[in-house]
Enzyme design. Sequence first.
Site, PDB file in Angstrom:
ATOM      1  N   SER A 149      47.670  16.350  63.629  1.00 36.39           N
ATOM      2  CA  SER A 149      46.263  16.258  64.042  1.00 36.39           C
ATOM      3  C   SER A 149      45.820  14.871  64.503  1.00 36.39           C
ATOM      4  CB  SER A 149      45.343  16.734  62.920  1.00 36.39           C
ATOM      5  OG  SER A 149      45.331  15.806  61.863  1.00 36.39           O
ATOM      6  N   LYS A 168      41.623  11.768  59.225  1.00 38.93           N
ATOM      7  CA  LYS A 168      40.841  12.047  60.440  1.00 38.93           C
ATOM      8  C   LYS A 168      40.091  10.792  60.872  1.00 38.93           C
ATOM      9  CE  LYS A 168      41.754  16.474  60.125  1.00 38.93           C
ATOM     10  NZ  LYS A 168      42.803  17.039  60.928  1.00 38.93           N
TER      11      LYS A 168
END
Length: 171
Positions: free
Chosen positions: A46, A89
């Site tokens: 990700s 993230k």
Amino acid sequence: MISTTTRMYSYLGRWLGVAGYMIQYGCIAHCTLEFVGDFVVCRGPSMEPTIYSEDVILTEHITPRFNRISRGDVIIARSPTNPHHHICKRVTGLEGDRVKDGFKTHYVPKSHVWLEGDNHNNSTDSRNFGSVPAGLIRGRAVFRVWPLSDLGLLDSSYSSSSSAQKWEVDQ
């Protein structure tokens, strides 16, 4: 001649001294890793191309404790969908921001952040689970330790030519 009892007390005293030092250093290590910073192995695609799977990252815990997270910071947070996992993230929206995601606009409430992976096509992030409480943030990623070929500071200003990667935020 030294008696056996005296010799036994001498050995016992040495071992207790060593055990005391081990406990002290263990406490220091625990406090350092809990409150100052630690190492994290990031897994999953990700955050590619910023962080690849199995990269080892040095994180610091001071910035989140004093609520000094900024837009663009790469953070480690407890997953809002599974509290036994942590996610890596990028912060793309802070409290009070309006974050555009395609045709949708999301409002980031007080004490929350909007998190997105750099690899938008392969990331489960705030676009799926909404804004994340700032209290779930564990640390801010600052330095890549492994692989040695990529050793260095992490960039907090990732951008791509892809329009999906550009952050659109209205304050």
